[in-house]
Design a protein around this motif. Structure first.
Motif, mmCIF file in Angstrom:
data_model
loop_
_atom_site.group_PDB
_atom_site.id
_atom_site.type_symbol
_atom_site.label_atom_id
_atom_site.label_comp_id
_atom_site.label_asym_id
_atom_site.label_seq_id
_atom_site.Cartn_x
_atom_site.Cartn_y
_atom_site.Cartn_z
ATOM 1 N N UNK A 54 0.820 -1.210 0.000
ATOM 2 C CA UNK A 54 0.000 0.000 0.000
ATOM 3 C C UNK A 54 0.857 1.265 0.000
ATOM 4 N N UNK A 55 1.984 1.215 0.693
ATOM 5 C CA UNK A 55 2.835 2.398 0.838
ATOM 6 C C UNK A 55 4.075 2.238 -0.031
ATOM 7 N N UNK A 56 3.952 2.574 -1.320
ATOM 8 C CA UNK A 56 5.083 2.450 -2.239
ATOM 9 C C UNK A 56 6.232 3.346 -1.794
ATOM 10 N N UNK A 57 5.917 4.583 -1.382
ATOM 11 C CA UNK A 57 6.974 5.504 -0.979
ATOM 12 C C UNK A 57 7.758 4.964 0.208
ATOM 13 N N UNK A 58 7.063 4.410 1.187
ATOM 14 C CA UNK A 58 7.744 3.848 2.344
ATOM 15 C C UNK A 58 8.661 2.698 1.957
ATOM 16 N N UNK A 59 8.193 1.857 1.041
ATOM 17 C CA UNK A 59 8.994 0.721 0.581
ATOM 18 C C UNK A 59 10.262 1.202 -0.128
ATOM 19 N N UNK A 60 10.108 2.195 -1.007
ATOM 20 C CA UNK A 60 11.258 2.728 -1.735
ATOM 21 C C UNK A 60 12.231 3.411 -0.776
ATOM 22 N N UNK A 61 11.702 4.146 0.197
ATOM 23 C CA UNK A 61 12.584 4.826 1.147
ATOM 24 C C UNK A 61 13.328 3.837 2.035
ATOM 25 N N UNK A 62 12.736 2.701 2.344
ATOM 26 C CA UNK A 62 13.460 1.690 3.121
ATOM 27 C C UNK A 62 14.670 1.184 2.332
ATOM 28 N N UNK A 63 14.469 0.976 1.027
ATOM 29 C CA UNK A 63 15.582 0.542 0.178
ATOM 30 C C UNK A 63 16.647 1.627 0.130
ATOM 31 N N UNK A 64 16.224 2.898 -0.021
ATOM 32 C CA UNK A 64 17.172 4.014 -0.063
ATOM 33 C C UNK A 64 17.904 4.154 1.270
#
Length: 287
Positions: A54-64
């Motif tokens: 649901x939270x694409x931004x959160x997922x991407x920021x975890x990778x970053x």
């Protein structure tokens, strides 16, 4: 629009926010952009893992976040700011937070740095900070309070103003490149290109080969609004590019890598103006 196009458009829209985070986490606009590129490559390779998230931004920021920490550990140069439990935390005004240099953020411990950037620069909630950093909300809240206090203390310290130190050869090469750009003598620049020269229009495209990058110079030759000056960004010699009538601050900048007297690579931040946000830059006299 296909689902793939929509997914990639969402990543493109996230890129400036990712850079704000990664540059402050790594303490460098250049390293931050490298981490952003690595992050987006990883995301695109594992995009199937995002199905149902649901939270694409959160997922991407975890990778970053993890990619930033990996880079810092490879560098092994992060310094720690000692803090005590007795300090009272107070948020800095948004404008002050944005103006804090990347190097200053680097002086915070990793979790404090993460919490302040995500909450005060990018507007994430404490719960989201905890999710991205992989800690409890209580730990994220504590790190936020302590990080804010540390930044206020650091902001009160005298600025360490200094001219960048760079080898004379690098200074002269970049100054000459800038003079030729300013004069519109792109034939002279083309004569300095290595056969396998690489062009990186950050956040847009990459080309390799002397013949393939010809449109790059044609674009600049046909655009009268730019003004060019020799300078440095984060201590590296650079060509600063200003909008006509706005010479107080560069619109973007260009870096050049040399192989002896040949241009081996050009890295142009025309399409990544966010890279200059809070980066240290200075205009220098031509050599």
């Amino acid at each position: 629009m296909t689902p793939r196009d929509n997914f990639e458009d969402r990543l493109t829209a996230l890129r400036p926010r990712l850079h704000r985070y990664c540059a402050r986490m790594t303490g460098s606009a250049f390293d931050g952009e490298d981490v952003v590129q690595d992050t987006l490559v990883k995301v695109l390779r594992t995009r199937s893992d995002s199905a149902g998230i649901d939270d694409l931004e959160g997922w991407v920021f975890r990778i970053a976040h993890n990619a930033s920490l990996d880079l810092l550990r490879r560098r092994s140069r992060s310094s720690i700011v000692p803090l005590t439990d007795e300090l009272e935390a107070a948020p800095m005004p948004d404008g002050d937070i944005i103006a804090v240099s990347f190097e200053t953020f680097l002086r915070l411990p990793e979790l404090q740095r993460c919490a302040v950037i995500l909450k005060d620069v990018l507007g994430h909630s404490v719960v989201e900070v905890a999710s991205i950093a992989g800690c409890t909300p209580a730990a994220a809240k504590s790190a936020l309070q302590r990080g804010r206090t540390a930044l206020r203390q650091l902001a009160d310290m005298p600025a360490d103003t200094r001219l960048p130190l760079m080898p004379d050869a690098a200074r002269q090469q970049m100054a000459r490149f800038t003079k030729l750009f300013r004069a519109g003598d792109f034939d002279a620049i083309r004569a300095m290109l290595a056969a396998d020269v690489k062009l990186d229009l950050v956040n847009r495209l990459q080309w390799q080969g002397r013949d393939r990058i010809a449109p790059y110079f044609t674009r600049y030759a046909g655009e009268p609004k730019w003004r060019f000056a020799f300078g440095a960004v984060e201590g590296r010699p650079a060509m600063l590019v200003f909008d006509r009538g706005a010479m107080e601050r560069p619109a973007h900048f260009v870096l050049v890598d040399w192989r002896e007297d040949k241009i081996a690579a050009i890295r142009d931040f025309l399409f990544a103006p966010y890279a200059l946000e809070s980066a240290d830059w200075v205009r220098l006299e031509d050599a």
